[in-house]
Design a protein around this motif. Structure first.
Motif, PDB file in Angstrom:
ATOM      1  N   ARG A  21       0.839  -1.205   0.000  1.00  0.00           N
ATOM      2  CA  ARG A  21       0.000   0.000   0.000  1.00  0.00           C
ATOM      3  C   ARG A  21       0.871   1.251   0.000  1.00  0.00           C
ATOM      4  O   ARG A  21       0.588   2.222  -0.716  1.00  0.00           O
ATOM      5  N   ALA A  22       1.920   1.239   0.805  1.00  0.00           N
ATOM      6  CA  ALA A  22       2.841   2.375   0.837  1.00  0.00           C
ATOM      7  C   ALA A  22       3.621   2.473  -0.462  1.00  0.00           C
ATOM      8  O   ALA A  22       3.795   3.562  -1.028  1.00  0.00           O
ATOM      9  N   VAL A  23       4.088   1.339  -0.945  1.00  0.00           N
ATOM     10  CA  VAL A  23       4.868   1.323  -2.183  1.00  0.00           C
ATOM     11  C   VAL A  23       4.061   1.894  -3.338  1.00  0.00           C
ATOM     12  O   VAL A  23       4.577   2.677  -4.157  1.00  0.00           O
ATOM     13  N   ALA A  24       2.788   1.514  -3.425  1.00  0.00           N
ATOM     14  CA  ALA A  24       1.945   2.008  -4.517  1.00  0.00           C
ATOM     15  C   ALA A  24       1.806   3.523  -4.475  1.00  0.00           C
ATOM     16  O   ALA A  24       1.789   4.188  -5.527  1.00  0.00           O
ATOM     17  N   ARG A  25       1.708   4.082  -3.284  1.00  0.00           N
ATOM     18  CA  ARG A  25       1.573   5.540  -3.166  1.00  0.00           C
ATOM     19  C   ARG A  25       2.874   6.258  -3.490  1.00  0.00           C
ATOM     20  O   ARG A  25       2.860   7.409  -3.936  1.00  0.00           O
ATOM     21  N   LEU A  26       3.992   5.600  -3.276  1.00  0.00           N
ATOM     22  CA  LEU A  26       5.290   6.237  -3.508  1.00  0.00           C
ATOM     23  C   LEU A  26       5.827   6.007  -4.916  1.00  0.00           C
ATOM     24  O   LEU A  26       6.781   6.677  -5.338  1.00  0.00           O
ATOM     25  N   ALA A  27       5.213   5.090  -5.656  1.00  0.00           N
ATOM     26  CA  ALA A  27       5.739   4.709  -6.969  1.00  0.00           C
ATOM     27  C   ALA A  27       5.799   5.870  -7.950  1.00  0.00           C
ATOM     28  O   ALA A  27       6.649   5.891  -8.848  1.00  0.00           O
ATOM     29  N   ALA A  54      18.027   2.488  16.547  1.00  0.00           N
ATOM     30  CA  ALA A  54      19.405   2.956  16.404  1.00  0.00           C
ATOM     31  C   ALA A  54      19.487   4.273  15.649  1.00  0.00           C
ATOM     32  O   ALA A  54      20.479   4.994  15.766  1.00  0.00           O
ATOM     33  N   ILE A  55      18.464   4.572  14.848  1.00  0.00           N
ATOM     34  CA  ILE A  55      18.366   5.857  14.155  1.00  0.00           C
ATOM     35  C   ILE A  55      16.960   6.400  14.361  1.00  0.00           C
ATOM     36  O   ILE A  55      16.030   5.649  14.684  1.00  0.00           O
ATOM     37  N   ASP A  56      16.786   7.695  14.164  1.00  0.00           N
ATOM     38  CA  ASP A  56      15.470   8.301  14.354  1.00  0.00           C
ATOM     39  C   ASP A  56      14.712   8.379  13.027  1.00  0.00           C
ATOM     40  O   ASP A  56      15.232   8.012  11.961  1.00  0.00           O
ATOM     41  N   THR A  57      13.487   8.876  13.095  1.00  0.00           N
ATOM     42  CA  THR A  57      12.632   8.937  11.912  1.00  0.00           C
ATOM     43  C   THR A  57      13.235   9.820  10.834  1.00  0.00           C
ATOM     44  O   THR A  57      13.218   9.466   9.647  1.00  0.00           O
ATOM     45  N   ALA A  58      13.773  10.947  11.211  1.00  0.00           N
ATOM     46  CA  ALA A  58      14.327  11.870  10.217  1.00  0.00           C
ATOM     47  C   ALA A  58      15.453  11.214   9.425  1.00  0.00           C
ATOM     48  O   ALA A  58      15.539  11.375   8.195  1.00  0.00           O
ATOM     49  N   GLU A  59      16.316  10.471  10.113  1.00  0.00           N
ATOM     50  CA  GLU A  59      17.425   9.817   9.413  1.00  0.00           C
ATOM     51  C   GLU A  59      16.923   8.710   8.504  1.00  0.00           C
ATOM     52  O   GLU A  59      17.402   8.547   7.373  1.00  0.00           O
ATOM     53  N   TYR A  60      15.937   7.942   8.975  1.00  0.00           N
ATOM     54  CA  TYR A  60      15.387   6.888   8.117  1.00  0.00           C
ATOM     55  C   TYR A  60      14.764   7.483   6.868  1.00  0.00           C
ATOM     56  O   TYR A  60      15.014   6.999   5.748  1.00  0.00           O
ATOM     57  N   VAL A  61      13.952   8.526   7.025  1.00  0.00           N
ATOM     58  CA  VAL A  61      13.290   9.131   5.867  1.00  0.00           C
ATOM     59  C   VAL A  61      14.329   9.669   4.889  1.00  0.00           C
ATOM     60  O   VAL A  61      14.216   9.463   3.667  1.00  0.00           O
ATOM     61  N   ARG A  62      15.317  10.326   5.397  1.00  0.00           N
ATOM     62  CA  ARG A  62      16.361  10.883   4.528  1.00  0.00           C
ATOM     63  C   ARG A  62      17.059   9.777   3.732  1.00  0.00           C
ATOM     64  O   ARG A  62      17.210   9.879   2.503  1.00  0.00           O
ATOM     65  N   ALA A  68      15.855   5.110  -2.602  1.00  0.00           N
ATOM     66  CA  ALA A  68      14.799   4.837  -3.579  1.00  0.00           C
ATOM     67  C   ALA A  68      14.621   5.964  -4.589  1.00  0.00           C
ATOM     68  O   ALA A  68      13.717   5.890  -5.434  1.00  0.00           O
ATOM     69  N   ARG A  69      15.455   6.971  -4.490  1.00  0.00           N
ATOM     70  CA  ARG A  69      15.410   8.131  -5.406  1.00  0.00           C
ATOM     71  C   ARG A  69      14.015   8.745  -5.459  1.00  0.00           C
ATOM     72  O   ARG A  69      13.474   9.053  -6.526  1.00  0.00           O
ATOM     73  N   LEU A  70      13.453   8.938  -4.283  1.00  0.00           N
ATOM     74  CA  LEU A  70      12.100   9.481  -4.174  1.00  0.00           C
ATOM     75  C   LEU A  70      12.142  11.004  -4.176  1.00  0.00           C
ATOM     76  O   LEU A  70      12.935  11.611  -3.459  1.00  0.00           O
ATOM     77  N   THR A  71      11.267  11.603  -4.959  1.00  0.00           N
ATOM     78  CA  THR A  71      11.212  13.066  -5.066  1.00  0.00           C
ATOM     79  C   THR A  71      10.139  13.690  -4.190  1.00  0.00           C
ATOM     80  O   THR A  71       9.962  14.905  -4.198  1.00  0.00           O
ATOM     81  N   CYS A  72       9.428  12.888  -3.424  1.00  0.00           N
ATOM     82  CA  CYS A  72       8.359  13.403  -2.560  1.00  0.00           C
ATOM     83  C   CYS A  72       8.951  14.165  -1.380  1.00  0.00           C
ATOM     84  O   CYS A  72      10.134  14.046  -1.064  1.00  0.00           O
ATOM     85  N   THR A  73       8.112  14.948  -0.722  1.00  0.00           N
ATOM     86  CA  THR A  73       8.530  15.613   0.507  1.00  0.00           C
ATOM     87  C   THR A  73       8.585  14.591   1.642  1.00  0.00           C
ATOM     88  O   THR A  73       8.043  13.477   1.534  1.00  0.00           O
ATOM     89  N   ASP A  74       9.214  14.964   2.741  1.00  0.00           N
ATOM     90  CA  ASP A  74       9.236  14.087   3.916  1.00  0.00           C
ATOM     91  C   ASP A  74       7.820  13.793   4.391  1.00  0.00           C
ATOM     92  O   ASP A  74       7.509  12.667   4.794  1.00  0.00           O
ATOM     93  N   GLU A  75       6.967  14.805   4.352  1.00  0.00           N
ATOM     94  CA  GLU A  75       5.587  14.640   4.808  1.00  0.00           C
ATOM     95  C   GLU A  75       4.830  13.666   3.907  1.00  0.00           C
ATOM     96  O   GLU A  75       4.068  12.819   4.389  1.00  0.00           O
ATOM     97  N   GLN A  76       5.031  13.763   2.598  1.00  0.00           N
ATOM     98  CA  GLN A  76       4.382  12.834   1.672  1.00  0.00           C
ATOM     99  C   GLN A  76       4.900  11.408   1.880  1.00  0.00           C
ATOM    100  O   GLN A  76       4.129  10.443   1.826  1.00  0.00           O
ATOM    101  N   PHE A  77       6.197  11.291   2.117  1.00  0.00           N
ATOM    102  CA  PHE A  77       6.776   9.969   2.372  1.00  0.00           C
ATOM    103  C   PHE A  77       6.142   9.334   3.599  1.00  0.00           C
ATOM    104  O   PHE A  77       5.692   8.182   3.562  1.00  0.00           O
ATOM    105  N   LEU A  78       6.099  10.062   4.702  1.00  0.00           N
ATOM    106  CA  LEU A  78       5.576   9.495   5.941  1.00  0.00           C
ATOM    107  C   LEU A  78       4.088   9.186   5.849  1.00  0.00           C
ATOM    108  O   LEU A  78       3.626   8.175   6.389  1.00  0.00           O
ATOM    109  N   ALA A  79       3.336  10.030   5.145  1.00  0.00           N
ATOM    110  CA  ALA A  79       1.904   9.771   4.982  1.00  0.00           C
ATOM    111  C   ALA A  79       1.673   8.444   4.274  1.00  0.00           C
ATOM    112  O   ALA A  79       0.780   7.668   4.635  1.00  0.00           O
ATOM    113  N   ALA A  80       2.492   8.153   3.266  1.00  0.00           N
ATOM    114  CA  ALA A  80       2.378   6.887   2.548  1.00  0.00           C
ATOM    115  C   ALA A  80       2.928   5.730   3.383  1.00  0.00           C
ATOM    116  O   ALA A  80       2.331   4.646   3.448  1.00  0.00           O
ATOM    117  N   PHE A  81       4.045   5.966   4.045  1.00  0.00           N
ATOM    118  CA  PHE A  81       4.752   4.926   4.796  1.00  0.00           C
ATOM    119  C   PHE A  81       3.886   4.306   5.882  1.00  0.00           C
ATOM    120  O   PHE A  81       3.961   3.091   6.131  1.00  0.00           O
TER     121      PHE A  81
END
Length: 205
Positions: A21-27, A54-62, A68-81
């Protein structure tokens, strides 16, 4: 000895989930195909480190966005994730019937972002739990003994007085080696019978 604490896994027990479900939104934000996106997000060392705290959310998202060469914003990534969960009615209906006779504890391999999301989405069910145990708090993941030891600190009883429900046989086997009674969950309507066989009694509400 009577059972005093019932320990539940979250994913595919309390609630079902599907990473696709997350992958489809980020594709739409990358040239990678869905299979490759899934490997970058979920099959990597960075995801393992995130689940372990071992790492926080910001580091994982970054790092995930870079991999994955994602061009979405951090907020868009987390909403899908985090938009991957739906309720398992069988288990959610059973949990309130365990109170007040038993202590109820969550034991979830999960990330901070997923935990924050499902804690809100399923707040009504999780309100029945006495403790919400996670891998990122334990700094260990199932089936590692260190994870069981962390959860045991919140069981308020001896290991042989605990029943553990998880959908993965590997995790259940590790729990049994630790001293818990293990139940492999299957979405076939048999959980109540399996719990009764382990010595758990149910109330009517």
């Amino acid at each position: 000895m009577p059972i005093k604490t019932v320990i539940f896994d979250f994913g595919n027990v309390v609630a079902f989930f599907d990473h696709s479900r997350a992958v489809a939104r980020l594709a739409g934000y990358t040239e990678f195909p869905p299979v490759e996106i899934a490997l970058k997000l979920y099959g990597s060392q960075i995801e393992d480190a995130y689940e372990r705290g071992a790492i926080d959310t910001a580091e994982y998202v970054r790092e995930a966005k870079l991999d994955a060469r994602l061009t979405c914003t951090d907020e868009q990534f987390l909403a899908a994730f985090v938009a991957i969960f739906w309720r398992n009615l069988e288990v959610c209906d059973l949990i309130p019937r365990l109170k007040p006779k038993y202590r109820i504890v969550l034991a979830s391999n999960t990330t901070r972002a997923h935990f924050d999301a499902y804690s809100k989405q399923f707040a009504d069910v999780l309100a029945h739990f006495d403790h919400l145990g996670t891998s990122f708090k334990a700094r260990a993941r199932k089936p590692e003994p260190a994870f069981c030891a962390h959860i045991q600190q919140h069981a308020y009883c001896e290991p042989h007085e605990c029943v553990f429900v998880d959908d993965l046989p590997t995790n259940v086997e590790a729990a049994e080696r630790f001293g818990w009674t293990g139940i492999v969950y299957r979405a076939d309507g048999t959980l109540a019978d399996k719990l009764r066989a382990a010595g758990v009694e149910f109330g009517t509400t």
